[in-house]
Design an enzyme around this catalytic site. Structure first.
Site, PDB file in Angstrom:
ATOM      1  N   ARG A  44     107.036  15.958  13.772  1.00  0.00           N
ATOM      2  CA  ARG A  44     105.853  15.132  13.927  1.00  0.00           C
ATOM      3  C   ARG A  44     104.629  15.874  13.394  1.00  0.00           C
ATOM      4  O   ARG A  44     104.390  17.030  13.753  1.00  0.00           O
ATOM      5  CB  ARG A  44     105.639  14.759  15.405  1.00  0.00           C
ATOM      6  CG  ARG A  44     106.709  13.827  15.955  1.00  0.00           C
ATOM      7  CD  ARG A  44     106.599  12.455  15.336  1.00  0.00           C
ATOM      8  NE  ARG A  44     107.632  11.520  15.774  1.00  0.00           N
ATOM      9  CZ  ARG A  44     108.730  11.241  15.098  1.00  0.00           C
ATOM     10  NH1 ARG A  44     108.947  11.863  13.929  1.00  0.00           N
ATOM     11  NH2 ARG A  44     109.609  10.369  15.539  1.00  0.00           N
ATOM     12  N   GLU A  45     103.873  15.200  12.511  1.00  0.00           N
ATOM     13  CA  GLU A  45     102.619  15.746  11.998  1.00  0.00           C
ATOM     14  C   GLU A  45     101.501  15.401  12.977  1.00  0.00           C
ATOM     15  O   GLU A  45     101.339  14.240  13.357  1.00  0.00           O
ATOM     16  CB  GLU A  45     102.319  15.151  10.625  1.00  0.00           C
ATOM     17  CG  GLU A  45     103.365  15.485   9.583  1.00  0.00           C
ATOM     18  CD  GLU A  45     103.146  14.733   8.284  1.00  0.00           C
ATOM     19  OE1 GLU A  45     102.346  13.765   8.315  1.00  0.00           O
ATOM     20  OE2 GLU A  45     103.757  15.088   7.274  1.00  0.00           O
ATOM     21  N   ARG A  71      79.877   6.828   4.471  1.00  0.00           N
ATOM     22  CA  ARG A  71      81.079   7.568   4.876  1.00  0.00           C
ATOM     23  C   ARG A  71      81.882   7.883   3.619  1.00  0.00           C
ATOM     24  O   ARG A  71      82.442   6.999   2.970  1.00  0.00           O
ATOM     25  CB  ARG A  71      81.918   6.731   5.854  1.00  0.00           C
ATOM     26  CG  ARG A  71      81.266   6.553   7.210  1.00  0.00           C
ATOM     27  CD  ARG A  71      81.058   7.882   7.904  1.00  0.00           C
ATOM     28  NE  ARG A  71      80.631   7.724   9.289  1.00  0.00           N
ATOM     29  CZ  ARG A  71      80.374   8.754  10.107  1.00  0.00           C
ATOM     30  NH1 ARG A  71      80.475   9.999   9.644  1.00  0.00           N
ATOM     31  NH2 ARG A  71      79.991   8.545  11.351  1.00  0.00           N
ATOM     32  N   ALA A  83      76.698   8.251  16.979  1.00  0.00           N
ATOM     33  CA  ALA A  83      77.875   8.973  17.453  1.00  0.00           C
ATOM     34  C   ALA A  83      77.889  10.379  16.890  1.00  0.00           C
ATOM     35  O   ALA A  83      77.180  10.692  15.932  1.00  0.00           O
ATOM     36  CB  ALA A  83      79.155   8.224  17.051  1.00  0.00           C
ATOM     37  N   LEU A  85      80.310  14.503  17.161  1.00  0.00           N
ATOM     38  CA  LEU A  85      81.447  15.282  17.630  1.00  0.00           C
ATOM     39  C   LEU A  85      81.055  16.223  18.760  1.00  0.00           C
ATOM     40  O   LEU A  85      79.919  16.696  18.830  1.00  0.00           O
ATOM     41  CB  LEU A  85      82.023  16.111  16.476  1.00  0.00           C
ATOM     42  CG  LEU A  85      82.488  15.338  15.244  1.00  0.00           C
ATOM     43  CD1 LEU A  85      82.941  16.310  14.157  1.00  0.00           C
ATOM     44  CD2 LEU A  85      83.596  14.364  15.603  1.00  0.00           C
ATOM     45  N   GLU A 104      70.001  10.745  15.777  1.00  0.00           N
ATOM     46  CA  GLU A 104      70.255   9.686  14.803  1.00  0.00           C
ATOM     47  C   GLU A 104      69.261   8.535  14.886  1.00  0.00           C
ATOM     48  O   GLU A 104      69.082   7.807  13.904  1.00  0.00           O
ATOM     49  CB  GLU A 104      71.683   9.168  14.957  1.00  0.00           C
ATOM     50  CG  GLU A 104      72.727  10.236  14.635  1.00  0.00           C
ATOM     51  CD  GLU A 104      74.129   9.689  14.501  1.00  0.00           C
ATOM     52  OE1 GLU A 104      74.351   8.505  14.826  1.00  0.00           O
ATOM     53  OE2 GLU A 104      75.010  10.454  14.070  1.00  0.00           O
ATOM     54  N   PRO A 122      96.547   7.492  17.938  1.00  0.00           N
ATOM     55  CA  PRO A 122      97.472   8.418  18.588  1.00  0.00           C
ATOM     56  C   PRO A 122      98.805   8.599  17.878  1.00  0.00           C
ATOM     57  O   PRO A 122      99.609   9.448  18.275  1.00  0.00           O
ATOM     58  CB  PRO A 122      97.679   7.792  19.975  1.00  0.00           C
ATOM     59  CG  PRO A 122      97.394   6.337  19.775  1.00  0.00           C
ATOM     60  CD  PRO A 122      96.306   6.286  18.745  1.00  0.00           C
ATOM     61  N   GLY A 123      99.054   7.831  16.802  1.00  0.00           N
ATOM     62  CA  GLY A 123     100.276   8.039  16.046  1.00  0.00           C
ATOM     63  C   GLY A 123     100.288   9.342  15.273  1.00  0.00           C
ATOM     64  O   GLY A 123     101.359   9.839  14.913  1.00  0.00           O
ATOM     65  N   GLU A 127      92.587  12.908  18.364  1.00  0.00           N
ATOM     66  CA  GLU A 127      91.169  12.552  18.413  1.00  0.00           C
ATOM     67  C   GLU A 127      90.923  11.432  19.424  1.00  0.00           C
ATOM     68  O   GLU A 127      91.616  10.419  19.430  1.00  0.00           O
ATOM     69  CB  GLU A 127      90.669  12.105  17.041  1.00  0.00           C
ATOM     70  CG  GLU A 127      89.175  11.814  17.024  1.00  0.00           C
ATOM     71  CD  GLU A 127      88.687  11.338  15.672  1.00  0.00           C
ATOM     72  OE1 GLU A 127      87.458  11.229  15.505  1.00  0.00           O
ATOM     73  OE2 GLU A 127      89.519  11.078  14.786  1.00  0.00           O
ATOM     74  N   GLU A 149      72.816  11.904   6.954  1.00  0.00           N
ATOM     75  CA  GLU A 149      71.887  11.303   7.914  1.00  0.00           C
ATOM     76  C   GLU A 149      70.491  11.082   7.319  1.00  0.00           C
ATOM     77  O   GLU A 149      69.716  10.288   7.847  1.00  0.00           O
ATOM     78  CB  GLU A 149      71.809  12.157   9.179  1.00  0.00           C
ATOM     79  CG  GLU A 149      73.093  12.105  10.003  1.00  0.00           C
ATOM     80  CD  GLU A 149      72.950  12.814  11.333  1.00  0.00           C
ATOM     81  OE1 GLU A 149      71.840  13.301  11.619  1.00  0.00           O
ATOM     82  OE2 GLU A 149      73.942  12.875  12.076  1.00  0.00           O
TER      83      GLU A 149
END
Length: 219
Positions: A44-45, A71, A83, A85, A104, A122-123, A127, A149
């Site tokens: 699994r990666e 983006r 938003a 991190l 922002e 989640p596959g 994150e 930004e």
């Protein structure tokens, strides 16, 4: 019972081995050998990533604060919630959300609550995202924007219009879609929201712990 003799939902997916393929600034890629039901092993990666926070900031006129941001991976701009991190180990998610809202949009809020938690994909990645609802908005100092930004456009969109845009495919950013639809659903159903300091069991820490080990080894 399944043909392997295991009860569905009871198998322990043990990791036999794990190796890192890449470790960068915001993510790492590792390959895990995982025991499947029946004893077979599969690779699994897994992309380790920072957790993220977002803010559904709603003003007194029921306008949602959105940003229009470039983006690079998709080569275009998306309508999003403010938003960012969580890039420091042990950082408080609420404080990070307040920081991102100020950086922002130049806004702060008097009332905060947890709107929704999301496992983003989640596959293949750990994150995860927490979206906060922020109300009682007021202006605050905004640092000088940098990089993407510096091109960021700030919009105030009626909540009902934001929902329409999400359902029409005009808002496609996963964070924004989750936050917009969760907010409208909460308003329509009268569901109680969690307090801003509610536990976050799905908060990922593997990547930050990795970076801490790497920094310690380099010293």
């Amino acid at each position: 019972m399944t043909s392997s003799g295991s009860v569905p939902g009871a198998h322990e997916f043990d990791v036999l081995s794990s190796r890192t393929v890449y470790s960068g600034a915001i993510l790492a890629l590792r390959l895990d050998q995982v025991v499947m039901p029946g004893g077979r092993t599969a690779e699994r990666e897994v992309v380790e990533h920072h957790a993220a926070v977002a803010v559904a900031a709603l003003d007194e006129d029921e306008n949602l604060v959105l940003i229009n941001q470039y983006r690079h991976p998709i080569g275009g701009r998306l309508l999003e919630l403010p938003a960012g991190l969580l890039d420091k180990l042990g950082e408080d998610p609420l404080e990070a959300a307040k920081r991102e809202l100020a950086e922002e949009t130049g806004l702060a809020a008097r009332e905060w609550s947890v709107l929704v938690d999301v496992a983003l994909s989640p596959g293949f990645t750990d994150e995860a995202l927490r979206v906060y609802l922020a109300t009682g908005l007021y202006e605050t100092d905004r640092p000088e924007p940098e990089l993407e930004e510096a091109d960021l456009q700030i919009l105030r969109v009626p909540l009902a219009e934001a929902v329409r845009a999400a359902l029409a495919g005009e808002i496609t950013n996963a964070t924004a879609v989750a936050g917009v639809t969760a907010l409208m659903t909460a308003r329509a159903s009268g569901a109680a929201l969690r307090p801003a300091d509610a536990p976050w069991p799905g908060l990922p820490t593997a990547f930050l712990e990795r970076k801490a080990r790497e920094n310690s080894a380099s010293q």
